[in-house]
Design an enzyme around this catalytic site. Structure first.
Site, PDB file in Angstrom:
ATOM      1  N   ASN A 168      33.537  32.218  26.749  1.00 44.17           N
ATOM      2  CA  ASN A 168      34.186  32.503  28.032  1.00 44.17           C
ATOM      3  C   ASN A 168      35.211  33.608  27.826  1.00 44.17           C
ATOM      4  O   ASN A 168      35.842  33.687  26.766  1.00 44.17           O
ATOM      5  CB  ASN A 168      34.902  31.232  28.522  1.00 44.17           C
ATOM      6  CG  ASN A 168      35.587  31.427  29.860  1.00 44.17           C
ATOM      7  OD1 ASN A 168      35.028  31.995  30.786  1.00 44.17           O
ATOM      8  ND2 ASN A 168      36.830  30.958  29.967  1.00 44.17           N
ATOM      9  N   HIS A 200      38.763  34.818  29.281  1.00 42.07           N
ATOM     10  CA  HIS A 200      39.873  34.363  30.126  1.00 42.07           C
ATOM     11  C   HIS A 200      40.933  35.463  30.168  1.00 42.07           C
ATOM     12  O   HIS A 200      41.305  36.005  29.114  1.00 42.07           O
ATOM     13  CB  HIS A 200      40.475  33.062  29.571  1.00 42.07           C
ATOM     14  CG  HIS A 200      41.578  32.552  30.437  1.00 42.07           C
ATOM     15  ND1 HIS A 200      41.342  31.886  31.621  1.00 42.07           N
ATOM     16  CD2 HIS A 200      42.925  32.663  30.329  1.00 42.07           C
ATOM     17  CE1 HIS A 200      42.491  31.608  32.196  1.00 42.07           C
ATOM     18  NE2 HIS A 200      43.476  32.057  31.438  1.00 42.07           N
ATOM     19  N   ALA A 206      41.463  45.190  28.094  1.00 39.91           N
ATOM     20  CA  ALA A 206      41.165  44.062  27.201  1.00 39.91           C
ATOM     21  C   ALA A 206      39.785  43.445  27.444  1.00 39.91           C
ATOM     22  O   ALA A 206      38.933  43.463  26.564  1.00 39.91           O
ATOM     23  CB  ALA A 206      42.260  43.007  27.323  1.00 39.91           C
TER      24      ALA A 206
HETATM   25  C1  GRF Z   1      37.754  38.474  35.217  1.00 34.05           C
HETATM   26  O1  GRF Z   1      39.119  38.688  35.361  1.00 34.05           O
HETATM   27  C2  GRF Z   1      37.545  37.322  34.274  1.00 34.05           C
HETATM   28  O2  GRF Z   1      38.423  37.285  33.207  1.00 34.05           O
HETATM   29  C3  GRF Z   1      37.797  36.181  35.183  1.00 34.05           C
HETATM   30  O3  GRF Z   1      37.163  36.553  36.398  1.00 34.05           O
HETATM   31  C4  GRF Z   1      37.133  37.954  36.498  1.00 34.05           C
HETATM   32  C5  GRF Z   1      35.707  38.368  36.647  1.00 34.05           C
HETATM   33  O4  GRF Z   1      35.520  39.666  37.020  1.00 34.05           O
HETATM   34  N1  GRF Z   1      37.412  34.943  34.596  1.00 34.05           N
HETATM   35  P1  GRF Z   1      34.070  40.294  37.046  1.00 34.05           P
HETATM   36  O5  GRF Z   1      33.184  39.447  37.953  1.00 34.05           O
HETATM   37  O6  GRF Z   1      33.536  40.346  35.636  1.00 34.05           O
HETATM   38  O7  GRF Z   1      34.261  41.662  37.626  1.00 34.05           O
END
Ligand code: GRF
Length: 208
Positions: free
Chosen positions: A108, A110, A180
């Site tokens: 995952n 985060h 990041a």
């Molecule tokens: C990202 O900030 C990820 O870390 C979080 O949800 C967002 C997803 O963005 N869990 P995307 O759909 O990859 O543009």
């Protein structure tokens, strides 16, 4: 060749970062074999179609119970013989049934430096709101293996990002993604695909 199943809910910029890294060779020994969204309107599904990758919507609304929904998710992953499940902005909690079927085979991303600003309730913009409310000067992103808890599994990679004066949650979210998330998620996949990630006593050791 590691077969990746990428689970998404929204825009799919992290999925795009993975697709770009496979194409440019920053990820080797892996291919995106399946994209699953819980949300039919997710732009991430379009991104998969554009790359001719099988993409399906599996929505909890289509099932009578949560259990049936979880079984449908698991059988889709198994039918495509997925080796590594990548949660890339997937806003559904992954149940023990699926975690148990893929031990240390689900990762995952985060958008904070775990163990800060993570766990139940910290998703999407709420993470960045929490960061700004607390006034921390450094945030970032974390890629970790998924275990039975929420954001508690072994940490694979982290990258720090500066919080700046005048940041809004939206501005900070974008900076964390650019500086990041889009870097460490492909990097972690490449490390796993090349057999460089070991989990020992609940901690990750990387051999480079
Ligand atoms: C990202 O900030 C990820 O870390 C979080 O949800 C967002 C997803 O963005 N869990 P995307 O759909 O990859 O543009």
């Amino acid at each position: 060749m590691l077969k990746l199943g990428v689970l998404v809910s929204g825009g799919g910029t992290n999925l795009q970062a993975i697709l770009d890294a496979v194409e440019s060779g920053r990820i080797t020994n892996a291919e995106v074999s399946l994209v699953i969204s819980n949300n039919a309107g997710a732009y991430a599904l379009e991104r998969a179609h554009m790359h001719e990758i099988p993409a399906v919507c599996i929505s909890p609304k289509s099932y009578e119970s949560r259990d049936e929904f979880h079984k449908a998710l698991l059988s889709e992953l198994q039918n495509h013989q997925i080796d590594l499940v990548v949660l890339a902005g997937f806003l559904v909690a992954v149940p023990p049934m699926i975690v148990g079927a893929y031990p240390n085979r689900i990762i995952n991303i985060h958008p904070s430096l775990i163990p800060s600003f993570c766990g139940t309730g910290f998703y999407g913009l709420r993470v960045h709101e929490g960061v700004l409310d607390r006034g921390v000067k450094v945030t970032g992103a974390t890629v970790h293996f998924v275990d039975a808890g929420t954001d508690t599994g072994p940490i694979i990679l982290q990258k720090a990002v500066e919080v700046q004066e005048g940041d809004t949650p939206e501005i900070l979210q974008r900076r964390v993604m650019e500086q990041a998330e889009w870097k460490i998620l492909p990097e972690a996949i490449d490390l796993i695909a090349n057999g460089k990630v070991m989990v020992e006593n609940g901690k990750v050791r990387i051999s480079r």
